[in-house]
Write a protein that holds these residues in place. Sequence first.
Motif, mmCIF file in Angstrom:
data_model
loop_
_atom_site.group_PDB
_atom_site.id
_atom_site.type_symbol
_atom_site.label_atom_id
_atom_site.label_comp_id
_atom_site.label_asym_id
_atom_site.label_seq_id
_atom_site.Cartn_x
_atom_site.Cartn_y
_atom_site.Cartn_z
ATOM 1 N N GLY A 146 0.794 -1.215 0.000
ATOM 2 C CA GLY A 146 0.000 0.000 0.000
ATOM 3 C C GLY A 146 0.829 1.268 0.000
ATOM 4 N N ALA A 147 2.171 1.155 0.032
ATOM 5 C CA ALA A 147 3.035 2.320 0.194
ATOM 6 C C ALA A 147 3.770 2.654 -1.092
ATOM 7 C CB ALA A 147 4.045 2.052 1.315
ATOM 8 N N ALA A 148 3.754 3.928 -1.468
ATOM 9 C CA ALA A 148 4.475 4.365 -2.666
ATOM 10 C C ALA A 148 5.967 4.089 -2.537
ATOM 11 C CB ALA A 148 4.232 5.855 -2.898
ATOM 12 N N ARG A 149 6.514 4.266 -1.344
ATOM 13 C CA ARG A 149 7.940 3.989 -1.127
ATOM 14 C C ARG A 149 8.268 2.538 -1.440
ATOM 15 N NH1 ARG A 149 10.215 1.296 2.893
ATOM 16 N NH2 ARG A 149 8.222 1.299 3.987
ATOM 17 N N ARG A 150 7.454 1.613 -0.921
ATOM 18 C CA ARG A 150 7.711 0.196 -1.187
ATOM 19 C C ARG A 150 7.524 -0.136 -2.656
ATOM 20 N NH1 ARG A 150 4.223 -1.287 4.039
ATOM 21 N NH2 ARG A 150 5.866 -1.196 5.636
ATOM 22 N N MET A 151 6.522 0.479 -3.289
ATOM 23 C CA MET A 151 6.333 0.264 -4.729
ATOM 24 C C MET A 151 7.591 0.653 -5.501
ATOM 25 S SD MET A 151 2.475 1.668 -5.431
ATOM 26 C CE MET A 151 1.045 0.894 -4.681
ATOM 27 N N ALA A 152 8.118 1.836 -5.191
ATOM 28 C CA ALA A 152 9.307 2.322 -5.889
ATOM 29 C C ALA A 152 10.492 1.384 -5.678
ATOM 30 C CB ALA A 152 9.657 3.727 -5.404
ATOM 31 N N LEU A 153 10.707 0.976 -4.432
ATOM 32 C CA LEU A 153 11.862 0.130 -4.138
ATOM 33 C C LEU A 153 11.707 -1.256 -4.746
ATOM 34 C CD1 LEU A 153 12.520 1.239 -0.454
ATOM 35 C CD2 LEU A 153 13.891 1.784 -2.460
ATOM 36 N N LEU A 154 10.501 -1.808 -4.711
ATOM 37 C CA LEU A 154 10.274 -3.107 -5.342
ATOM 38 C C LEU A 154 10.551 -3.049 -6.839
ATOM 39 C CD1 LEU A 154 7.003 -4.276 -3.531
ATOM 40 C CD2 LEU A 154 9.191 -5.501 -3.525
ATOM 41 N N ARG A 155 10.104 -1.977 -7.468
ATOM 42 C CA ARG A 155 10.324 -1.843 -8.920
ATOM 43 C C ARG A 155 11.791 -1.621 -9.256
ATOM 44 N NH1 ARG A 155 4.811 1.697 -9.046
ATOM 45 N NH2 ARG A 155 3.393 -0.006 -9.630
ATOM 46 N N MET A 156 12.530 -1.008 -8.340
ATOM 47 C CA MET A 156 13.971 -0.869 -8.541
ATOM 48 C C MET A 156 14.674 -2.213 -8.402
ATOM 49 S SD MET A 156 14.618 2.667 -6.411
ATOM 50 C CE MET A 156 16.393 2.376 -6.338
ATOM 51 N N LEU A 157 14.253 -2.998 -7.399
ATOM 52 C CA LEU A 157 14.887 -4.287 -7.139
ATOM 53 C C LEU A 157 14.497 -5.342 -8.165
ATOM 54 C CD1 LEU A 157 14.347 -4.324 -3.272
ATOM 55 C CD2 LEU A 157 16.563 -4.188 -4.417
ATOM 56 N N ARG A 158 13.204 -5.339 -8.558
ATOM 57 C CA ARG A 158 12.695 -6.343 -9.492
ATOM 58 C C ARG A 158 11.745 -5.690 -10.494
ATOM 59 N NH1 ARG A 158 12.354 -11.835 -8.525
ATOM 60 N NH2 ARG A 158 11.503 -11.766 -10.642
ATOM 61 N N PRO A 159 12.300 -5.024 -11.514
ATOM 62 C CA PRO A 159 11.436 -4.352 -12.489
ATOM 63 C C PRO A 159 10.567 -5.294 -13.307
ATOM 64 C CG PRO A 159 13.743 -4.283 -13.176
ATOM 65 C CD PRO A 159 13.734 -4.787 -11.776
ATOM 66 N N ASP A 160 10.841 -6.596 -13.207
ATOM 67 C CA ASP A 160 10.061 -7.569 -13.983
ATOM 68 C C ASP A 160 8.817 -8.049 -13.238
ATOM 69 O OD1 ASP A 160 11.783 -8.788 -12.110
ATOM 70 O OD2 ASP A 160 11.702 -10.704 -13.162
ATOM 71 N N LEU A 161 8.607 -7.564 -12.003
ATOM 72 C CA LEU A 161 7.428 -7.964 -11.234
ATOM 73 C C LEU A 161 6.277 -7.004 -11.497
ATOM 74 C CD1 LEU A 161 9.050 -8.790 -7.765
ATOM 75 C CD2 LEU A 161 8.475 -10.388 -9.621
ATOM 76 N N GLU A 162 5.055 -7.449 -11.213
ATOM 77 C CA GLU A 162 3.880 -6.583 -11.259
ATOM 78 C C GLU A 162 3.566 -6.153 -9.827
ATOM 79 O OE1 GLU A 162 -0.863 -6.551 -12.482
ATOM 80 O OE2 GLU A 162 0.383 -8.274 -13.048
ATOM 81 N N VAL A 163 3.775 -4.877 -9.549
ATOM 82 C CA VAL A 163 3.520 -4.353 -8.199
ATOM 83 C C VAL A 163 2.096 -3.812 -8.148
ATOM 84 C CG1 VAL A 163 4.266 -2.738 -6.429
ATOM 85 C CG2 VAL A 163 5.960 -3.817 -7.917
ATOM 86 N N VAL A 164 1.315 -4.328 -7.209
ATOM 87 C CA VAL A 164 -0.125 -4.063 -7.149
ATOM 88 C C VAL A 164 -0.443 -3.256 -5.889
ATOM 89 C CG1 VAL A 164 -2.406 -5.136 -7.057
ATOM 90 C CG2 VAL A 164 -0.547 -6.255 -8.323
ATOM 91 N N PRO A 165 -1.155 -2.107 -6.005
ATOM 92 C CA PRO A 165 -1.553 -1.354 -4.810
ATOM 93 C C PRO A 165 -2.666 -2.077 -4.054
ATOM 94 C CG PRO A 165 -2.460 -0.324 -6.770
ATOM 95 C CD PRO A 165 -1.573 -1.433 -7.251
ATOM 96 N N ILE A 166 -2.506 -2.228 -2.742
ATOM 97 C CA ILE A 166 -3.509 -2.896 -1.920
ATOM 98 C C ILE A 166 -3.756 -2.089 -0.649
ATOM 99 C CG2 ILE A 166 -3.046 -5.232 -2.770
ATOM 100 C CD1 ILE A 166 -1.388 -5.696 -0.210
ATOM 101 N N ARG A 167 -4.888 -2.330 -0.011
ATOM 102 C CA ARG A 167 -5.233 -1.745 1.279
ATOM 103 C C ARG A 167 -5.669 -2.872 2.196
ATOM 104 N NH1 ARG A 167 -7.382 3.120 1.990
ATOM 105 N NH2 ARG A 167 -7.150 2.511 4.169
ATOM 106 N N GLY A 168 -5.858 -2.530 3.477
ATOM 107 C CA GLY A 168 -6.395 -3.505 4.414
ATOM 108 C C GLY A 168 -5.451 -3.816 5.550
ATOM 109 N N ASN A 169 -5.977 -4.525 6.558
ATOM 110 C CA ASN A 169 -5.164 -4.897 7.707
ATOM 111 C C ASN A 169 -4.249 -6.074 7.356
ATOM 112 O OD1 ASN A 169 -6.784 -7.220 7.808
ATOM 113 N ND2 ASN A 169 -8.193 -6.315 9.289
ATOM 114 N N VAL A 170 -3.475 -6.522 8.328
ATOM 115 C CA VAL A 170 -2.507 -7.586 8.073
ATOM 116 C C VAL A 170 -3.208 -8.858 7.586
ATOM 117 C CG1 VAL A 170 -0.787 -9.106 9.132
ATOM 118 C CG2 VAL A 170 -0.794 -6.664 9.674
#
Length: 324
Positions: A146-170
Motif C-alpha cells: 500500500g506504500a508508494a515507497r515500497r512500490m518504488a523500491l520493489l520496482r527498482m529491485l525487481r522491475p520484472d514484477l507486477e507491483v499491485v496497490p492494496i489496502r487492508g489490515n494484516v
Amino acid sequence: MTGSPAQGGSPAPGDQSGRPGGPPPLRLGTRASALALAQSGMAAAALTAATGRAVELVHITTYGDTSREALSQIGGTGVFVNALRDALYAGEVDFAVHSLKDLPTAAPEGLHLAAVTERAAVNDALVARDGLKLADLPAGAKVGTGAARRMALLRMLRPDLEVVPIRGNVDTRVGYVRSGELDAVVLALAGLRRLGREDEATEVFGPEVMLPSPGQGALAIECRDDALVPLLATLDDPLTRAAVTAERTMLAVLEAGCSAPVGGHAVAADDNVLSLTGLVATVSGSACLRRSATGPVADAEGLGRRLAEALLAEGAAELMEREA
C-alpha cells in the motif's frame, strides 16, 4: 466508540490504580484493528507498569479504516490520525497512540507529542507463497503493497514484477497471498512481530535494501492535557525520539507526506552521534536519490534539515513531481 480494559498490566494498589477513591482509568484512544489494539495494549500495559495508573482502551474508527481507496488518492497523511485527534479535542479520550509513520509532520495546535516509544524493528518484510524470497519470485509475479515507497523500491529491485496497490489490515493483505490472488505482499516487520506472526515472513529486508519510512517501528503518544505530559513521558525513549525527529524533519523540509516515495532512517551510533540516510524516488522506480549525513544527537532537527536540503539541491522535488 467502545471502551475496554487494557490487557497485560495490573493496576498497582493505591490512589493511582483507578479503584474506588482513586482517579478513574485513563482513556486511551486507538484504532480498532488487531495491530492498533496490540500496539495500544502494549503502551497501556507499559504505562500501568511504570506509573500504576489504570488504562482503558477506547476504539475509534478513522477514515483510513473505512475507505477502500488507495492512500495516495485519499491524501495518505493523517487519514489514520484525524479521528483520534478529534476525540482528544472533544475530551472523549485522554491520550492516543499512533503509528509514528502515519503522523503528519506538522505539529497540531493544542496537542503534545508526550512520548515516542522505544523503536521496534524498522525492517520491511516479504510474505510470499511457497516460502519464496524476492529473488526467487518468477517474472510477472504479483506483489502487493500500500506504500508508494515500497512500490518504488520493489520496482527498482525487481522491475520484472507486477507491483499491485492494496489496502487492508494484516489479515487482509496476507490473505491475498493465501488465496492465490497475489504471489507476495510487503509489510512492516514490526507489525508482524506485535501480532505474533513474524514466522509468516519469508524474507526480511535490511534498511540498506529497503530504506524504511520515516518513523517506522515507533509509536507516538499524544495528549491534550498539559498535566498528563509528565506521566506519559515515562514511556519516552530519548534516542528513538532523536532518530525520528531527524527523519521527520527531513520529510517536512522535502514537503513530502507519508504517502510519498520517501525513505528515511536514522541510527544513534552512541549517545552523541546520529547517522541519517534519506531516499527520494519515482514511484516507477526509474530514478532514485539516496544520501547520508551525520550530526550530533542534540541537533537531530538540524541534521534532518541539512540532509533534506542536500537532496533538494540534487533535484529531489523534481523527482517526486515527475510521476505525481
